[in-house]
Design a protein around this motif. Structure first.
Motif, PDB file in Angstrom:
ATOM      1  N   GLU A   1       0.836  -1.211   0.000  1.00 21.91           N
ATOM      2  CA  GLU A   1       0.000   0.000   0.000  1.00 21.91           C
ATOM      3  C   GLU A   1       0.867   1.256   0.000  1.00 21.91           C
ATOM      4  OE1 GLU A   1      -3.607   2.166   2.515  1.00 21.91           O
ATOM      5  OE2 GLU A   1      -2.702   0.321   3.274  1.00 21.91           O
ATOM      6  N   THR A   2       1.951   1.236   0.761  1.00 18.36           N
ATOM      7  CA  THR A   2       2.845   2.405   0.810  1.00 18.36           C
ATOM      8  C   THR A   2       3.474   2.676  -0.544  1.00 18.36           C
ATOM      9  OG1 THR A   2       3.337   1.975   3.148  1.00 18.36           O
ATOM     10  CG2 THR A   2       4.888   3.365   1.930  1.00 18.36           C
ATOM     11  N   ILE A   3       3.933   1.619  -1.225  1.00 16.31           N
ATOM     12  CA  ILE A   3       4.537   1.798  -2.551  1.00 16.31           C
ATOM     13  C   ILE A   3       3.493   2.320  -3.536  1.00 16.31           C
ATOM     14  CG2 ILE A   3       5.693   0.647  -4.478  1.00 16.31           C
ATOM     15  CD1 ILE A   3       6.791  -1.379  -2.466  1.00 16.31           C
ATOM     16  N   ALA A   4       2.272   1.763  -3.483  1.00 14.86           N
ATOM     17  CA  ALA A   4       1.210   2.210  -4.389  1.00 14.86           C
ATOM     18  C   ALA A   4       0.882   3.679  -4.170  1.00 14.86           C
ATOM     19  CB  ALA A   4      -0.035   1.344  -4.184  1.00 14.86           C
ATOM     20  N   GLU A   5       0.783   4.106  -2.910  1.00 23.88           N
ATOM     21  CA  GLU A   5       0.493   5.514  -2.619  1.00 23.88           C
ATOM     22  C   GLU A   5       1.610   6.419  -3.130  1.00 23.88           C
ATOM     23  OE1 GLU A   5      -0.011   5.450   1.568  1.00 23.88           O
ATOM     24  OE2 GLU A   5      -2.174   5.006   1.472  1.00 23.88           O
ATOM     25  N   ARG A   6       2.831   6.006  -2.946  1.00 16.72           N
ATOM     26  CA  ARG A   6       3.955   6.831  -3.391  1.00 16.72           C
ATOM     27  C   ARG A   6       3.979   6.951  -4.916  1.00 16.72           C
ATOM     28  NH1 ARG A   6       8.419   8.883  -1.216  1.00 16.72           N
ATOM     29  NH2 ARG A   6      10.242   9.223  -2.524  1.00 16.72           N
ATOM     30  N   GLU A   7       3.725   5.831  -5.610  1.00 12.22           N
ATOM     31  CA  GLU A   7       3.761   5.841  -7.067  1.00 12.22           C
ATOM     32  C   GLU A   7       2.587   6.621  -7.661  1.00 12.22           C
ATOM     33  OE1 GLU A   7       6.099   4.060  -9.646  1.00 12.22           O
ATOM     34  OE2 GLU A   7       6.917   5.144  -7.928  1.00 12.22           O
ATOM     35  N   GLN A   8       1.379   6.346  -7.171  1.00 16.58           N
ATOM     36  CA  GLN A   8       0.181   6.890  -7.814  1.00 16.58           C
ATOM     37  C   GLN A   8      -0.203   8.272  -7.304  1.00 16.58           C
ATOM     38  OE1 GLN A   8      -2.987   3.895  -7.866  1.00 16.58           O
ATOM     39  NE2 GLN A   8      -1.441   2.297  -7.792  1.00 16.58           N
ATOM     40  N   THR A   9       0.052   8.552  -6.017  1.00 15.50           N
ATOM     41  CA  THR A   9      -0.326   9.842  -5.445  1.00 15.50           C
ATOM     42  C   THR A   9       0.820  10.838  -5.498  1.00 15.50           C
ATOM     43  OG1 THR A   9      -1.888   8.732  -3.955  1.00 15.50           O
ATOM     44  CG2 THR A   9      -1.265  10.995  -3.403  1.00 15.50           C
ATOM     45  N   THR A  10       1.971  10.429  -4.977  1.00 13.96           N
ATOM     46  CA  THR A  10       3.118  11.339  -4.929  1.00 13.96           C
ATOM     47  C   THR A  10       3.735  11.550  -6.308  1.00 13.96           C
ATOM     48  OG1 THR A  10       3.595  10.578  -2.681  1.00 13.96           O
ATOM     49  CG2 THR A  10       5.338  11.791  -3.831  1.00 13.96           C
ATOM     50  N   ASN A  11       3.952  10.438  -7.034  1.00 13.93           N
ATOM     51  CA  ASN A  11       4.633  10.521  -8.331  1.00 13.93           C
ATOM     52  C   ASN A  11       3.678  10.572  -9.518  1.00 13.93           C
ATOM     53  OD1 ASN A  11       7.148  10.380  -7.038  1.00 13.93           O
ATOM     54  ND2 ASN A  11       7.107   8.139  -7.026  1.00 13.93           N
ATOM     55  N   ASP A  12       2.374  10.498  -9.255  1.00  9.42           N
ATOM     56  CA  ASP A  12       1.350  10.613 -10.294  1.00  9.42           C
ATOM     57  C   ASP A  12       1.567   9.597 -11.410  1.00  9.42           C
ATOM     58  OD1 ASP A  12      -0.950  11.647 -11.361  1.00  9.42           O
ATOM     59  OD2 ASP A  12       0.072  13.182 -12.545  1.00  9.42           O
ATOM     60  N   ARG A  13       1.856   8.354 -11.045  1.00  4.96           N
ATOM     61  CA  ARG A  13       2.033   7.286 -12.019  1.00  4.96           C
ATOM     62  C   ARG A  13       0.735   6.501 -12.160  1.00  4.96           C
ATOM     63  NH1 ARG A  13       7.494   7.808 -13.932  1.00  4.96           N
ATOM     64  NH2 ARG A  13       6.930   5.907 -15.065  1.00  4.96           N
ATOM     65  N   ALA A  14       0.511   5.961 -13.339  1.00  2.00           N
ATOM     66  CA  ALA A  14      -0.670   5.134 -13.596  1.00  2.00           C
ATOM     67  C   ALA A  14      -0.287   3.657 -13.572  1.00  2.00           C
ATOM     68  CB  ALA A  14      -1.279   5.483 -14.953  1.00  2.00           C
ATOM     69  N   VAL A  15      -1.275   2.804 -13.337  1.00  2.00           N
ATOM     70  CA  VAL A  15      -1.050   1.365 -13.389  1.00  2.00           C
ATOM     71  C   VAL A  15      -1.193   0.924 -14.834  1.00  2.00           C
ATOM     72  CG1 VAL A  15      -1.796  -0.885 -12.535  1.00  2.00           C
ATOM     73  CG2 VAL A  15      -1.991   1.126 -11.072  1.00  2.00           C
ATOM     74  N   SER A  16      -0.162   0.281 -15.374  1.00  2.00           N
ATOM     75  CA  SER A  16      -0.138  -0.029 -16.806  1.00  2.00           C
ATOM     76  C   SER A  16      -0.035  -1.515 -17.054  1.00  2.00           C
ATOM     77  CB  SER A  16       1.049   0.681 -17.470  1.00  2.00           C
ATOM     78  OG  SER A  16       1.199   0.246 -18.808  1.00  2.00           O
ATOM     79  N   ALA A  17      -0.736  -1.953 -18.098  1.00  2.00           N
ATOM     80  CA  ALA A  17      -0.703  -3.374 -18.459  1.00  2.00           C
ATOM     81  C   ALA A  17       0.652  -3.806 -18.978  1.00  2.00           C
ATOM     82  CB  ALA A  17      -1.771  -3.666 -19.504  1.00  2.00           C
ATOM     83  N   HIS A  18       1.352  -2.894 -19.623  1.00  2.00           N
ATOM     84  CA  HIS A  18       2.595  -3.277 -20.300  1.00  2.00           C
ATOM     85  C   HIS A  18       3.842  -2.917 -19.505  1.00  2.00           C
ATOM     86  CE1 HIS A  18       0.672  -4.324 -24.122  1.00  2.00           C
ATOM     87  NE2 HIS A  18      -0.138  -3.320 -23.874  1.00  2.00           N
ATOM     88  N   GLY A  19       3.698  -2.185 -18.412  1.00  2.00           N
ATOM     89  CA  GLY A  19       4.883  -1.697 -17.735  1.00  2.00           C
ATOM     90  C   GLY A  19       5.423  -0.487 -18.463  1.00  2.00           C
ATOM     91  N   GLU A  20       6.546   0.028 -17.991  1.00  2.00           N
ATOM     92  CA  GLU A  20       7.102   1.248 -18.568  1.00  2.00           C
ATOM     93  C   GLU A  20       8.036   0.970 -19.740  1.00  2.00           C
ATOM     94  OE1 GLU A  20      10.142   3.386 -16.382  1.00  2.00           O
ATOM     95  OE2 GLU A  20       8.996   5.220 -16.593  1.00  2.00           O
ATOM     96  N   LYS A  21       8.711  -0.179 -19.696  1.00  2.00           N
ATOM     97  CA  LYS A  21       9.729  -0.451 -20.708  1.00  2.00           C
ATOM     98  C   LYS A  21       9.113  -0.883 -22.018  1.00  2.00           C
ATOM     99  CE  LYS A  21      13.844  -1.609 -18.083  1.00  2.00           C
ATOM    100  NZ  LYS A  21      14.904  -2.601 -17.898  1.00  2.00           N
ATOM    101  N   ALA A  22       9.664  -0.415 -23.106  1.00  2.00           N
ATOM    102  CA  ALA A  22       9.274  -0.908 -24.426  1.00  2.00           C
ATOM    103  C   ALA A  22      10.082  -2.160 -24.743  1.00  2.00           C
ATOM    104  CB  ALA A  22       9.537   0.164 -25.485  1.00  2.00           C
ATOM    105  N   ALA A  23       9.574  -2.962 -25.679  1.00  2.00           N
ATOM    106  CA  ALA A  23      10.303  -4.161 -26.078  1.00  2.00           C
ATOM    107  C   ALA A  23      11.621  -3.781 -26.735  1.00  2.00           C
ATOM    108  CB  ALA A  23       9.451  -4.978 -27.044  1.00  2.00           C
ATOM    109  N   LYS A  24      12.602  -4.676 -26.683  1.00  2.00           N
ATOM    110  CA  LYS A  24      13.946  -4.337 -27.124  1.00  2.00           C
ATOM    111  C   LYS A  24      14.094  -4.412 -28.634  1.00  2.00           C
ATOM    112  CE  LYS A  24      16.218  -5.676 -22.810  1.00  2.00           C
ATOM    113  NZ  LYS A  24      17.262  -6.520 -22.175  1.00  2.00           N
ATOM    114  N   THR A  25      13.602  -5.462 -29.256  1.00  2.00           N
ATOM    115  CA  THR A  25      13.771  -5.591 -30.692  1.00  2.00           C
ATOM    116  C   THR A  25      12.701  -4.799 -31.429  1.00  2.00           C
ATOM    117  OG1 THR A  25      12.332  -7.525 -30.939  1.00  2.00           O
ATOM    118  CG2 THR A  25      14.605  -7.938 -30.289  1.00  2.00           C
ATOM    119  N   GLN A  26      12.960  -4.540 -32.700  1.00  2.00           N
ATOM    120  CA  GLN A  26      11.983  -3.793 -33.491  1.00  2.00           C
ATOM    121  C   GLN A  26      10.683  -4.569 -33.625  1.00  2.00           C
ATOM    122  OE1 GLN A  26      13.120  -1.343 -36.976  1.00  2.00           O
ATOM    123  NE2 GLN A  26      11.881  -2.779 -38.173  1.00  2.00           N
ATOM    124  N   GLY A  27      10.805  -5.883 -33.842  1.00  2.00           N
ATOM    125  CA  GLY A  27       9.600  -6.696 -33.948  1.00  2.00           C
ATOM    126  C   GLY A  27       8.776  -6.669 -32.679  1.00  2.00           C
TER     127      GLY A  27
END
Length: 516
Positions: free
Chosen positions: A426-452
């Motif tokens: 709960e503490t991590i979620a509050e810090r990410e979503q409230t303090t840092n204004d991050r959204a919960v994402s299905a794909h995560g933040e990183k993009a895939a490495k290869t072009q495909g």
């Protein structure tokens, strides 16, 4: 055909036999699309047994001797997968009986074969019983009236929590109120739909969910039922509008009272609580799907992997005012709290198992976490001495944890038990979503490495287009640009893309942007 038979024309009899064979094939297609491969396997088995009996119809004999049907039978016998509705049903039951702390659920299905398969599947996770009618002409096993009465009595007494029933439990039986009524498939009859829904929401709020297999008869049946229920409501309102006139004609207020009582009883079961088709996944994208925060109030959202229901963490989080939980089947991690943070939870015993190789390696899991999330977290949970958990030198454990932190970028945290882990998440979620204004994402933040992989990521990010369908679209059209500019008709040329999915893709690509 009936007219030909009435005219004593032999073509009528031959045509009727062919028609019977076609209807048997149609039933097999419906079963495999909307029920399960196991259902169609059992159906084929009964057809084959019927064809081998004395007096068997020519339609049955032709059906089981047709080479394509033989191949289908063989494929059904060898298939060991599940219809996506099974996983979706399990997830909904886990939400109701696990996170929401419910007591009872009824699952309705049209097919006795599906009822038996569902009972076996759900029985691995919940205390489940089937409830079906007596034996039928096809030879499938039924229940005697004594067995039915005993099963209902045990359900009312809370001896088990999930009743999987065919239409026999729709009316005329003393079935207790339940927390969830789950339609494994929609029914096209408004009365039956209302009767099923009436099993919940009598004294307290209940829930009704209808599962639909995309681009099948399920969708048509759902909207037929919805339209007919609306017609019933409109007719009821019309009758209530004539109350004054009837009262005058009857010379009293009995008409108004009768209509009010009828309206109240009907409204109790009639409210269309089932989700629209776009709200019910066809199963392809339930694996690894997380949620997005919609900005409602101050609450933070935590996506929980359904396999975490064995712990008390999910249920405890769901009871907190400032936390909204959503149950999913996550491909990576046990909890997702933002687009960059996923939490993998390991008890001391779990950690040592994955470190020593009896389970999937902790380093394989770390690789997957680090690939999809830039700030992955490993929680090692336990109030004892981790180094004493196995006969392993402490330096080997320290070396592994150092590698996880330095080589794979995982933040390794220690908690002293499930309660402490709950507070940490709960503490991590509050810090990410409230303090840092991050959204919960299905794909995560990183993009895939290869072009495909990046191309697959772009296409699969559209609602209801999973990685399998994304690859199919890219194989068919050759590029992301070609996929995005294709018409609805062209999109359906790709394997796994139906009219509904094509329409949604065009809706995302071609609709004018409207910020919320």
């Amino acid at each position: 055909l009936q007219q030909l038979i009435d005219d004593d024309d032999s073509d009528g009899y031959q045509g009727m036999s062919v028609h019977a064979e076609v209807m048997k094939l149609k039933r097999a297609v419906e079963l495999v699309e909307t029920q399960s491969v196991e259902s169609v396997r059992r159906y084929f088995e009964r057809q084959r047994n019927a064809a081998n009996t004395s007096g068997a119809s020519k339609a049955s004999q032709r059906l089981v001797s047709e080479p394509a049907v033989k191949r289908a039978m063989r494929t059904a016998r060898e298939f060991d997968g599940l219809h996506p509705k099974f996983r979706q049903a399990r997830m909904l039951l886990a939400e109701t009986l696990g996170i929401e702390d419910g007591d009872r659920v009824i699952v309705f299905t049209e097919s006795r074969d599906t009822a038996e398969a569902l009972t076996a599947f759900l029985g691995e996770h919940f205390d489940t019983r089937r409830f079906v009618g007596q034996g039928d002409a096809d030879g499938s096993d039924g229940m005697t009236q004594t067995e039915q009465r005993e099963t209902l009595a045990e359900f009312r007494n809370g001896d088990f929590e999930v009743l999987v029933s065919t239409s026999v439990a729709e009316e005329g039986l003393d079935v207790p109120e339940v927390d969830l009524v789950l339609f494994f498939e929609p029914v096209p009859t408004a009365i039956r739909s209302v009767q099923r829904k009436g099993r919940t929401g009598r004294q307290t709020a209940g829930r009704v969910v209808v599962l639909l297999a995309e681009d099948t008869r399920d969708e048509a049946y759902f909207w037929i039922s919805r339209r007919r229920e609306q017609e019933m409501t409109e007719e009821l309102q019309s009758l209530k509008g004539r109350a004054d006139e009837l009262e005058t004609e009857l010379g009293g207020d009995g008409a108004q009272q009768a209509l009010d009582e009828f309206g109240d009883a009907e409204a109790a079961g009639e409210e269309p609580a089932a989700p629209a088709p776009e709200d019910v996944s066809d199963g392809e994208d339930t694996e690894g799907v997380a949620a997005r925060v919609d900005g409602a109030g101050e609450a933070v959202e935590v996506v929980v992997d359904q396999r975490e229901l064995d712990s008390t963490i999910a249920r405890e989080l769901s009871k907190r005012d400032g936390v909204e939980t959503r149950l999913e089947t996550l491909a990576v991690g046990d909890y997702v709290v933002s687009d960059r943070v996923a939490v993998e939870r390991k008890s001391h015993s779990d950690f040592m198992d994955t470190l020593l190789g009896s389970e999937r390696s902790i380093f394989e899991q770390a690789k997957e976490l680090a690939r999809q999330y830039t700030r992955p977290v490993l929680v090692v949970e336990g109030d004892g001495d981790l180094y004493a958990e196995r006969n392993v030198h402490p330096n080997a454990v320290r070396s592994a944890m150092a590698s996880l932190a330095v080589d794979w970028g995982l933040s390794v945290m220690h908690t002293n038990g499930e309660g402490d882990t709950t507070e940490m998440i709960e503490t991590i979620a509050e810090r990410e979503q409230t303090t840092n204004d991050r959204a919960v994402s299905a794909h995560g933040e990183k993009a895939a490495k290869t072009q495909g992989e990046q191309q697959e990521y772009v296409v699969s990010s559209i609602t209801d287009v999973g990685p399998v369908t994304a690859r199919s679209l890219l194989d068919t059209f050759g590029s992301v640009e070609a996929v995005m500019t294709a018409s609805e008709d062209e999109l359906t040329a790709a394997d796994g893309v139906g009219a509904v999915t094509a329409e949604r893709i065009r809706g995302v690509v071609g609709t004018e942007y409207q910020p919320e």
